[in-house]
Design a protein around this motif. Structure first.
Motif, PDB file in Angstrom:
ATOM      1  N   PRO A 324       0.810  -1.226   0.000  1.00 35.25           N
ATOM      2  CA  PRO A 324       0.000   0.000   0.000  1.00 35.25           C
ATOM      3  C   PRO A 324       0.836   1.265   0.000  1.00 35.25           C
ATOM      4  O   PRO A 324       1.968   1.278   0.485  1.00 35.25           O
ATOM      5  N   TYR A 325       0.260   2.312  -0.557  1.00 39.01           N
ATOM      6  CA  TYR A 325       0.869   3.633  -0.485  1.00 39.01           C
ATOM      7  C   TYR A 325       0.727   4.175   0.928  1.00 39.01           C
ATOM      8  O   TYR A 325      -0.118   3.729   1.699  1.00 39.01           O
ATOM      9  N   GLY A 326       1.571   5.162   1.257  1.00 40.41           N
ATOM     10  CA  GLY A 326       1.589   5.694   2.613  1.00 40.41           C
ATOM     11  C   GLY A 326       0.248   6.243   3.036  1.00 40.41           C
ATOM     12  O   GLY A 326      -0.180   6.087   4.168  1.00 40.41           O
ATOM     13  N   SER A 327      -0.456   6.921   2.140  1.00 41.80           N
ATOM     14  CA  SER A 327      -1.791   7.438   2.424  1.00 41.80           C
ATOM     15  C   SER A 327      -2.462   7.700   1.093  1.00 41.80           C
ATOM     16  O   SER A 327      -1.816   7.720   0.040  1.00 41.80           O
ATOM     17  N   THR A 328      -3.769   7.916   1.116  1.00 45.68           N
ATOM     18  CA  THR A 328      -4.493   8.192  -0.118  1.00 45.68           C
ATOM     19  C   THR A 328      -4.171   9.576  -0.651  1.00 45.68           C
ATOM     20  O   THR A 328      -4.594   9.933  -1.740  1.00 45.68           O
ATOM     21  N   ASP A 329      -3.416  10.391   0.091  1.00 41.31           N
ATOM     22  CA  ASP A 329      -2.975  11.684  -0.416  1.00 41.31           C
ATOM     23  C   ASP A 329      -1.708  11.540  -1.252  1.00 41.31           C
ATOM     24  O   ASP A 329      -1.224  12.505  -1.825  1.00 41.31           O
ATOM     25  N   GLU A 330      -1.144  10.317  -1.341  1.00 40.29           N
ATOM     26  CA  GLU A 330       0.151  10.123  -1.998  1.00 40.29           C
ATOM     27  C   GLU A 330       0.030   9.286  -3.254  1.00 40.29           C
ATOM     28  O   GLU A 330       0.922   8.531  -3.605  1.00 40.29           O
ATOM     29  N   LEU A 331      -1.077   9.449  -3.994  1.00 39.78           N
ATOM     30  CA  LEU A 331      -1.292   8.593  -5.149  1.00 39.78           C
ATOM     31  C   LEU A 331      -1.106   9.329  -6.459  1.00 39.78           C
ATOM     32  O   LEU A 331      -1.578   8.901  -7.496  1.00 39.78           O
ATOM     33  N   GLY A 332      -0.435  10.463  -6.438  1.00 38.66           N
ATOM     34  CA  GLY A 332      -0.195  11.214  -7.653  1.00 38.66           C
ATOM     35  C   GLY A 332       1.002  10.683  -8.405  1.00 38.66           C
ATOM     36  O   GLY A 332       1.426   9.539  -8.281  1.00 38.66           O
ATOM     37  N   ILE A 333       1.599  11.546  -9.203  1.00 37.83           N
ATOM     38  CA  ILE A 333       2.719  11.145 -10.044  1.00 37.83           C
ATOM     39  C   ILE A 333       3.863  10.614  -9.200  1.00 37.83           C
ATOM     40  O   ILE A 333       4.539   9.663  -9.581  1.00 37.83           O
ATOM     41  N   ASP A 334       4.110  11.233  -8.066  1.00 33.99           N
ATOM     42  CA  ASP A 334       5.226  10.819  -7.226  1.00 33.99           C
ATOM     43  C   ASP A 334       4.760  10.190  -5.926  1.00 33.99           C
ATOM     44  O   ASP A 334       5.387  10.344  -4.887  1.00 33.99           O
ATOM     45  N   GLY A 335       3.615   9.492  -5.983  1.00 37.78           N
ATOM     46  CA  GLY A 335       3.171   8.770  -4.799  1.00 37.78           C
ATOM     47  C   GLY A 335       4.187   7.713  -4.396  1.00 37.78           C
ATOM     48  O   GLY A 335       4.846   7.114  -5.244  1.00 37.78           O
ATOM     49  N   ARG A 336       4.310   7.482  -3.096  1.00 42.06           N
ATOM     50  CA  ARG A 336       5.336   6.572  -2.591  1.00 42.06           C
ATOM     51  C   ARG A 336       4.732   5.494  -1.705  1.00 42.06           C
ATOM     52  O   ARG A 336       3.752   5.721  -1.006  1.00 42.06           O
ATOM     53  N   ARG A 337       5.368   4.340  -1.748  1.00 39.33           N
ATOM     54  CA  ARG A 337       5.060   3.263  -0.807  1.00 39.33           C
ATOM     55  C   ARG A 337       6.181   3.232   0.230  1.00 39.33           C
ATOM     56  O   ARG A 337       7.365   3.173  -0.141  1.00 39.33           O
ATOM     57  N   PRO A 338       5.846   3.279   1.516  1.00 38.11           N
ATOM     58  CA  PRO A 338       6.890   3.333   2.534  1.00 38.11           C
ATOM     59  C   PRO A 338       7.761   2.086   2.575  1.00 38.11           C
ATOM     60  O   PRO A 338       8.903   2.145   2.992  1.00 38.11           O
ATOM     61  N   ARG A 339       7.222   0.934   2.137  1.00 40.07           N
ATOM     62  CA  ARG A 339       8.028  -0.270   2.084  1.00 40.07           C
ATOM     63  C   ARG A 339       7.460  -1.220   1.041  1.00 40.07           C
ATOM     64  O   ARG A 339       6.298  -1.104   0.634  1.00 40.07           O
ATOM     65  N   LEU A 340       8.283  -2.163   0.614  1.00 41.89           N
ATOM     66  CA  LEU A 340       7.899  -3.104  -0.431  1.00 41.89           C
ATOM     67  C   LEU A 340       7.962  -4.547   0.049  1.00 41.89           C
ATOM     68  O   LEU A 340       7.959  -5.462  -0.761  1.00 41.89           O
ATOM     69  N   ASP A 341       8.005  -4.744   1.355  1.00 41.87           N
ATOM     70  CA  ASP A 341       8.136  -6.099   1.900  1.00 41.87           C
ATOM     71  C   ASP A 341       7.121  -6.395   2.989  1.00 41.87           C
ATOM     72  O   ASP A 341       7.337  -7.251   3.838  1.00 41.87           O
ATOM     73  N   ALA A 342       5.977  -5.701   2.976  1.00 46.54           N
ATOM     74  CA  ALA A 342       4.973  -5.894   4.023  1.00 46.54           C
ATOM     75  C   ALA A 342       4.045  -7.069   3.733  1.00 46.54           C
ATOM     76  O   ALA A 342       3.248  -7.462   4.586  1.00 46.54           O
ATOM     77  N   GLY A 343       4.096  -7.612   2.527  1.00 40.47           N
ATOM     78  CA  GLY A 343       3.293  -8.784   2.208  1.00 40.47           C
ATOM     79  C   GLY A 343       1.809  -8.518   2.030  1.00 40.47           C
ATOM     80  O   GLY A 343       0.996  -9.446   2.141  1.00 40.47           O
ATOM     81  N   ARG A 344       1.428  -7.270   1.700  1.00 39.25           N
ATOM     82  CA  ARG A 344       0.019  -6.933   1.530  1.00 39.25           C
ATOM     83  C   ARG A 344      -0.177  -6.120   0.257  1.00 39.25           C
ATOM     84  O   ARG A 344       0.657  -5.290  -0.107  1.00 39.25           O
ATOM     85  N   LEU A 345      -1.284  -6.366  -0.428  1.00 37.23           N
ATOM     86  CA  LEU A 345      -1.685  -5.549  -1.557  1.00 37.23           C
ATOM     87  C   LEU A 345      -2.399  -4.304  -1.049  1.00 37.23           C
ATOM     88  O   LEU A 345      -3.199  -4.381  -0.110  1.00 37.23           O
ATOM     89  N   GLY A 346      -2.131  -3.167  -1.650  1.00 42.59           N
ATOM     90  CA  GLY A 346      -2.921  -1.969  -1.384  1.00 42.59           C
ATOM     91  C   GLY A 346      -4.100  -1.935  -2.344  1.00 42.59           C
ATOM     92  O   GLY A 346      -3.966  -2.292  -3.518  1.00 42.59           O
ATOM     93  N   VAL A 347      -5.273  -1.535  -1.855  1.00 44.93           N
ATOM     94  CA  VAL A 347      -6.480  -1.498  -2.683  1.00 44.93           C
ATOM     95  C   VAL A 347      -7.146  -0.138  -2.515  1.00 44.93           C
ATOM     96  O   VAL A 347      -7.405   0.294  -1.384  1.00 44.93           O
TER      97      VAL A 347
END
Length: 457
Positions: A324-347
């Protein structure tokens, strides 16, 4: 920090408490300014701001969802709404009150986010020592990112560092997964890609299948995967430093209907738009031309989904992300995911039926019924018809329904340079209940949403 990457809890808790108290003081000050100014128009400032925001959102909806005179009217409303609010403030001499309120409330939110971030710091993705590889193979796409491979001299630099480079022919589409498998059969002990995220995902799947390290060189247009790994997107050549001074991260790899993805899978409006051949050359024009039919037209298509036990019905747009992305406010061009190893899909699901709901979404954000944000281990998407448009890491595809998205936890070994810019700490959602608990010295600050329930903080 201790050896596991955990912050010093004593210092963190003390700092979080102080910041939480500052946030509450600033919030109380904002309310005090508003109450003090009631007789001088403070209530008008608040009401005008909210109404102006709602009217602006309605105008944007009319502009996007309709053509002809309604679109022109929507554009006029979207431009006129903020101008009218500013004129109202100036006429009633309320601009100073509005400015003070904005500044104080902005300070309250800044203190609040800093407090919540300090109270529950996100541990970094664990890196392990990586030996130097003897037979690395890199696949490079000279067309990606407007020719970054040639502009940054990536072929020459990679060969200087001992890598074999497979340069794709721009005139002949290649099966990059087959090229990667051939390289493995010939003895490659590392696979890498200089290209876009779609190409990265295909080769990453081969690396994961053979348990080989994977090297990311951000030579695409957006390079979201590289950004969330902390790589320098402004200088793709720095990614090659991992060949001589690298460390290894274990990250998750997404899969949609048997195809790998490293970033996102989109259904609905965006997936429909990117199917058009003209989209690559004229993104804005193509979107504006198609959106009326996709949002309110007679042939509008909706998608249904089941994210673990949660049902999402008739969604106009659905985004499934590898973590998942850090928050729904971070889904633009430069939205970021705080980590890539949490084992969960963001929806993330969006359903907006008209101007009123568009205004509600803009004013209330995650509290709006038009937006659903959650995490899941498995997402199944269905819709009318035998197949639906799907955008996988920006690539336009069509897939038979139901389309299933899953995640392979820590399946991919990514080789990254030791020296990389890093990803900024995620911005947590501001929950005043948690903040009040922090100000009272309770470091837990409340609990986060569960995997099955929407994040509405």
């Amino acid at each position: 920090m201790d050896g596991t990457g955990t912050a010093d809890t004593g210092a963190g808790a003390g700092g979080a408490t102080l910041l939480a108290r500052c946030a509450l003081v600033a919030a109380v000050a904002a309310v005090g300014v508003l109450l003090f100014a009631l007789g001088e128009g403070g209530l008008l400032v608040l009401a005008a701001g909210l109404v102006g925001l709602a009217v602006w959102a309605a105008g944007v909806w009319w502009f996007l969802a309709y053509r002809g005179p309604v679109r022109a009217f929507g554009l006029l409303v979207a431009v006129a709404a903020p101008v009218a609010v500013l004129v109202l403030f100036a006429h009633h001499r309320l601009w100073l009150t509005a400015l003070v309120l904005v500044l104080i409330w902005g300070a309250a939110l800044a203190f609040a986010r800093a407090a919540l971030r300090r109270a529950r710091p996100e541990p970094p993705m664990r890196a392990s020592t990586a030996p130097r590889r003897q037979r690395p193979v890199l696949i490079m796409n000279p067309k990606s990112g407007g020719g970054k491979v040639g502009r940054f001299g990536l072929v020459e630099r990679a060969e200087e560092l001992g890598a074999r480079v497979i340069l794709l022919d721009p005139a002949a589409p290649a099966d990059v997964a087959a090229l990667a498998r051939t390289a493995v059969a010939e003895g490659a002990d590392l696979l890498g890609v200089a290209g876009g995220d779609g190409t990265q995902a295909l080769v990453a799947a081969v690396a994961a299948e053979h348990d080989l390290p994977f090297l990311v060189v951000p030579a695409g247009t957006r390079n979201h995967f590289a950004m969330d790994l902390g790589l320098d997107r402004t200088d793709p050549a720095r990614g090659l430093d991992a060949l001589t001074d690298g460390e290894e991260l274990r990250v998750d790899l997404g899969e949609v209907a048997g195809r790998p993805f490293v970033n996102t899978v989109s259904f609905g409006v965006y997936a429909d738009v990117v199917q058009r051949p003209e989209y690559r050359d004229d993104k804005a024009g193509t979107a504006l031309s198609l959106l009326p039919d996709l949002l309110v037209g007679e042939g509008v298509r909706r998608v249904d989904a089941r994210a673990d036990a949660t049902a999402l019905t008739a969604q106009q747009a659905l985004l499934v992300s590898n973590n998942p992305y850090g928050s729904t406010d971070e889904l633009g061009i430069d939205g970021r995911r705080p980590r890539l190893d949490a084992g969960r899909l963001g929806v993330l699901g969006i359903r907006v039926e008209g101007a009123a709901q568009a205004a509600d979404l803009v004013v209330r954000g995650t509290q709006s019924t038009g937006l659903t944000a959650l995490t899941a281990g498995r997402v199944e998407v269905t819709a009318d018809g035998g197949e639906i448009p799907v955008a996988v890491d920006g690539e336009a595809l069509r897939m038979p329904v139901p389309v299933v998205c899953t995640l392979h936890p820590r399946a991919l070994r990514v080789l990254v340079p030791r020296d990389r810019p890093g990803v900024p700490a995620p911005v947590p959602p501001v929950t005043w209940r948690r903040l009040t608990a922090l100000a009272r010295g309770r470091t837990d600050g409340g609990s986060a949403p569960t995997a099955e329930e929407p994040s509405r903080d």
